[in-house]
Design a protein around this motif. Structure first.
Motif, PDB file in Angstrom:
ATOM      1  N   UNK A 159      33.769   9.756  16.277  1.00 31.14           N
ATOM      2  CA  UNK A 159      35.093   9.233  15.288  1.00 31.14           C
ATOM      3  C   UNK A 159      34.450   9.547  13.941  1.00 31.14           C
ATOM      4  N   UNK A 160      35.171   9.006  13.082  1.00 25.04           N
ATOM      5  CA  UNK A 160      35.502   8.655  12.051  1.00 25.04           C
ATOM      6  C   UNK A 160      35.522   7.006  11.671  1.00 25.04           C
ATOM      7  N   UNK A 161      35.835   6.659  12.421  1.00 25.57           N
ATOM      8  CA  UNK A 161      36.172   4.835  12.217  1.00 25.57           C
ATOM      9  C   UNK A 161      36.979   4.801  13.487  1.00 25.57           C
ATOM     10  N   UNK A 196      26.672   2.675  12.595  1.00 26.29           N
ATOM     11  CA  UNK A 196      25.324   3.720  12.109  1.00 26.29           C
ATOM     12  C   UNK A 196      25.920   4.819  11.160  1.00 26.29           C
ATOM     13  N   UNK A 197      25.124   3.484   9.917  1.00 25.30           N
ATOM     14  CA  UNK A 197      25.649   4.724   8.373  1.00 25.30           C
ATOM     15  C   UNK A 197      27.070   4.389   8.281  1.00 25.30           C
ATOM     16  N   UNK A 198      27.837   3.561   8.714  1.00 23.77           N
ATOM     17  CA  UNK A 198      29.563   2.951   8.694  1.00 23.77           C
ATOM     18  C   UNK A 198      30.174   4.189   9.392  1.00 23.77           C
ATOM     19  N   UNK A 199      29.881   4.813  10.906  1.00 18.87           N
ATOM     20  CA  UNK A 199      30.526   5.365  11.314  1.00 18.87           C
ATOM     21  C   UNK A 199      29.699   4.955  12.888  1.00 18.87           C
ATOM     22  N   UNK A 200      31.256   5.009  13.883  1.00 23.14           N
ATOM     23  CA  UNK A 200      30.592   4.511  15.169  1.00 23.14           C
ATOM     24  C   UNK A 200      29.793   5.861  16.172  1.00 23.14           C
ATOM     25  N   UNK A 201      29.112   5.698  16.516  1.00 18.12           N
ATOM     26  CA  UNK A 201      28.522   6.559  17.479  1.00 18.12           C
ATOM     27  C   UNK A 201      29.025   5.927  18.869  1.00 18.12           C
TER      28      UNK A 201
END
Length: 296
Positions: A159-161, A196-201
């Motif tokens: 996902x991107x967000x 992580x770095x502004x994105x969900x992982x």
């Protein structure tokens, strides 16, 4: 200490020295047996957050709750040897965590993988068990359910967000979980992903997929009834999602038949595994623990 002072973080060493993590809710509570929560294969301590708050903050008989991140998940360190992502090693890790948390005996809740770890603990550390809640897991693991887990972990989009993360989870699991509300889906996704770095992982070591790919689904999965027999002396509650493909209704019935003190509960509108903070499940689980202690 976490926001709103709901839990504290416990970091401790595994038997092989790896740094592991657990959340402790209601630290210092005495007068009732503590609860130990063990999550699923790729999941982490956040899965139990709302249930742990309920158990640790209820007015009648509040309890200390310890929720464990296995190695390679959540805030626990990743293992350089992915082959250590197995039930035997993880059960030993939980044993070390119990010592670090000062828990000699407690009520255990195991979701999926966590329930398999409880089966292992029944064989190697039975004195730690007071009672058992198995969430959508038993001695027979259905191949169809395992195939679904492997497919999801291997193919899940990135996902991107967080809004897209919720959409992805609903698309993947919505058919099995029609009972979930929008708030449920948001909690579901928030427990799976970290930023992580502004994105969900996904909050687990990607090397865990190597173990998942090793599942041989062309062969019958060995049943562990012999380990289940070692749990017959402990009061048990088994929760099954009505739409589960991992724990069959037939296995659930056989568990109740073989165990002299086993309650079963089927959760309508949910699959594998039911979310234990939804509906009446928190009250049911708390009442089960209370009943165990009052019947001593």
């Amino acid at each position: 200490m976490a926001a709103q002072q709901t839990f504290s973080d416990l970091f401790y060493s595994a038997p092989d020295g790896l740094k592991l993590h657990a959340r402790i809710y209601g630290e210092g509570i005495r007068g009732a047996w503590p609860v130990v929560c063990l999550p699923g294969l790729s999941r982490n301590a956040r899965d139990f957050h709302d249930l742990a708050i309920h158990l640790s903050q209820r007015q009648e008989r509040p309890r200390m709750v310890a929720v464990f991140d296995y190695r390679g998940r959540g805030l626990s360190a990743y293992d350089r040897n992915w082959k250590n992502y197995n039930v035997v090693v993880e059960a030993d890790d939980v044993g070390a965590g119990l010592i670090a948390a000062g828990i000699q005996k407690g009520h255990f809740i195991g979701t999926s993988r966590g329930g398999l770890i409880i089966h292992r603990l029944g064989a190697v550390r039975p004195t730690a068990l007071k009672s058992i809640v198995l969430n959508d897991i038993g001695p027979v693991v259905e191949g169809e359910g395992l195939a679904q887990i492997r497919s999801y972990l291997e193919r899940s989009p990135k996902p991107r967000d967080m809004d897209e993360a919720v959409t992805i989870q609903r698309a993947a699991h919505g058919a099995a979980f029609p009972a979930l509300s929008e708030a449920d889906w948001q909690r579901f996704a928030a427990a799976i992903y970290r930023e992580q770095k502004g994105r969900p992982v996904a909050d687990f070591d990607p090397a865990l997929l190597k173990m998942v790919k090793g599942f041989d689904l062309d062969k019958p999965i060995p049943a562990i009834w012999h380990l289940f027999e070692a749990l017959r002396g402990f009061p048990m509650l088994v929760v099954r999602g009505a739409n589960s493909k991992l724990l069959s209704a037939a296995t659930l019935a056989e568990m109740a038949h073989r165990h002299p003190n086993c309650r079963t509960l089927t959760v309508e509108g949910q699959g594998h595994p039911p979310m234990l903070e939804t509906g009446d499940l928190p009250q049911t689980i708390a009442g089960f623990f209370d009943q165990v202690e009052t019947s001593d």
